[in-house]
Design an enzyme around this catalytic site. Structure first.
Site, PDB file in Angstrom:
ATOM      1  N   THR A  15       0.832  -1.202   0.000  1.00 48.48           N
ATOM      2  CA  THR A  15       0.000   0.000   0.000  1.00 48.48           C
ATOM      3  C   THR A  15       0.872   1.259   0.000  1.00 48.48           C
ATOM      4  O   THR A  15       0.357   2.367   0.059  1.00 48.48           O
ATOM      5  CB  THR A  15      -0.901   0.038   1.249  1.00 48.48           C
ATOM      6  OG1 THR A  15      -0.062  -0.051   2.407  1.00 48.48           O
ATOM      7  CG2 THR A  15      -1.883  -1.130   1.264  1.00 48.48           C
ATOM      8  N   ALA A 255       5.193   5.622  10.923  1.00 48.55           N
ATOM      9  CA  ALA A 255       4.076   5.192  10.079  1.00 48.55           C
ATOM     10  C   ALA A 255       4.459   5.382   8.624  1.00 48.55           C
ATOM     11  O   ALA A 255       5.439   6.056   8.303  1.00 48.55           O
ATOM     12  CB  ALA A 255       2.838   6.002  10.418  1.00 48.55           C
ATOM     13  N   LYS A 256       3.647   4.779   7.760  1.00 44.26           N
ATOM     14  CA  LYS A 256       3.958   4.856   6.340  1.00 44.26           C
ATOM     15  C   LYS A 256       3.946   6.298   5.836  1.00 44.26           C
ATOM     16  O   LYS A 256       4.592   6.628   4.876  1.00 44.26           O
ATOM     17  CB  LYS A 256       2.942   4.033   5.556  1.00 44.26           C
ATOM     18  CG  LYS A 256       3.147   2.549   5.751  1.00 44.26           C
ATOM     19  CD  LYS A 256       2.143   1.767   4.948  1.00 44.26           C
ATOM     20  CE  LYS A 256       2.165   0.330   5.449  1.00 44.26           C
ATOM     21  NZ  LYS A 256       1.197  -0.512   4.814  1.00 44.26           N
ATOM     22  N   ARG A 257       3.144   7.133   6.523  1.00 42.48           N
ATOM     23  CA  ARG A 257       3.061   8.516   6.018  1.00 42.48           C
ATOM     24  C   ARG A 257       4.310   9.333   6.344  1.00 42.48           C
ATOM     25  O   ARG A 257       4.491  10.417   5.805  1.00 42.48           O
ATOM     26  CB  ARG A 257       1.806   9.204   6.528  1.00 42.48           C
ATOM     27  CG  ARG A 257       1.735   9.311   8.030  1.00 42.48           C
ATOM     28  CD  ARG A 257       0.441   9.955   8.485  1.00 42.48           C
ATOM     29  NE  ARG A 257       0.302   9.851   9.917  1.00 42.48           N
ATOM     30  CZ  ARG A 257      -0.184   8.787  10.549  1.00 42.48           C
ATOM     31  NH1 ARG A 257      -0.585   7.743   9.860  1.00 42.48           N
ATOM     32  NH2 ARG A 257      -0.257   8.757  11.862  1.00 42.48           N
TER      33      ARG A 257
END
Ligand code: GLU
Length: 282
Positions: A15, A255-257
């Site tokens: 993702t 986090a991915k963000r």
């Protein structure tokens, strides 16, 4: 290869790009296998076509290889195996353990708002059971009309198959008691995605002979439900090792963000693989 050979896996969902937290998790699983002369598998958990993108899968393979991780055998890509997950759903259905749920999110929110108690589980508010109570003829008619529906586990029916309490073996803690009921009637197939994470991950760990499931401790609660699915399907029980999550200097979870922490950005900024592995806690 003996029967007790350790088999671990890293099972990212494509993702986004891998960040340091993923590198930590991948290295953890890889090291455990390599130290023991076992096998390390790579599995791409891309059953959600809305959130997953093939270019992220390519990037994951490239980033892991750049980090110096090697995996054994073919990469299993879940989206190529949907009929296998469908067969598991059929097997559970045939035993009366699943039911179709036609509710929209708004229906569920309305029902929960109208009820006095709104218990929450690890995946959010518990489903109030509306469609479990549908008369069989209405259920059949709505399916015959092609009305979109999810498939939910009938938790009470599933628990009724248990003869003794469920447990799992957490490597550094020993036997822990499971409480799958806190998931309520969990969704095992969504309207828009033919199988859920919980179903696919347990199916594949069993199929691939994974003996040690390593993953972040944020997924530890899911183990309760996974153990129930293993029990229902007669799948073997792996050992679990949930590891801590990497945090930044302020203690905030990566986090991915947090784009600055992606492996490719660190690489583009000139970091070596050894440096990134060091920052990932190696
Ligand atoms: N695919 C899951 C994720 O990326 C991990 C599955 C697992 O390790 O059990 O969060």
């Amino acid at each position: 290869m003996g029967a007790t050979t350790i088999v671990t896996r890293f099972a990212p969902s494509p993702t986004g790009h891998l960040h340091l937290g993923h590198a930590h998790s991948a290295l953890f699983a890889w090291r455990r296998a390599r130290e023991a002369g076992g096998r390390f598998l790579l599995r791409i958990e891309d059953i959600d076509p809305v959130r997953c993108r093939p270019e992220f899968t390519d990037a994951i393979l490239e980033d892991l290889a750049w980090l110096g991780l090697d995996w054994d055998g073919e990469v299993r890509v879940q989206s190529a195996h949907l009929p296998e997950y469908g067969a598991t759903l059929d097997a559970l259905s045939a035993r009366g353990l699943l039911y179709p749920c036609f509710c929209t999110r708004a229906d569920i929110a309305r029902e929960i708002a109208a009820s006095a108690a709104a218990p929450h589980g690890p995946d959010g508010p518990l489903y109030p059971g509306t469609c479990r109570r549908l008369p069989a003829d209405e259920r059949a008619a709505r399916i015959a009309r092609g009305e979109p529906h999810a498939l939910r586990l009938d938790m009470a029916a599933a628990l009724a198959t248990m003869r003794e309490p469920l447990t799992f073996h957490e490597e550094r803690e020993g036997r822990l008691r499971c409480d799958p009921a806190r998931f309520g009637d969990a969704v095992l197939a969504r309207k828009d995605v033919p199988a859920s994470y919980h179903l696919c991950v347990t199916h594949d760990d069993a199929l691939q002979g994974v003996t040690l499931v390593t993953r972040g401790e944020d997924l530890k609660p899911a183990t309760d439900l996974h153990r129930l699915l293993q029990h229902l399907m007669g799948w073997p029980e792996p050992t679990y090792a949930h590891h801590g999550l990497l945090t930044d200097e302020t203690g905030k979870r990566l986090a991915k963000r947090d784009r600055a922490a992606t492996i490719r950005e660190m690489r583009a900024a000139g970091a070596t693989a050894a440096e990134v592995r060091g920052r990932a806690g190696e």
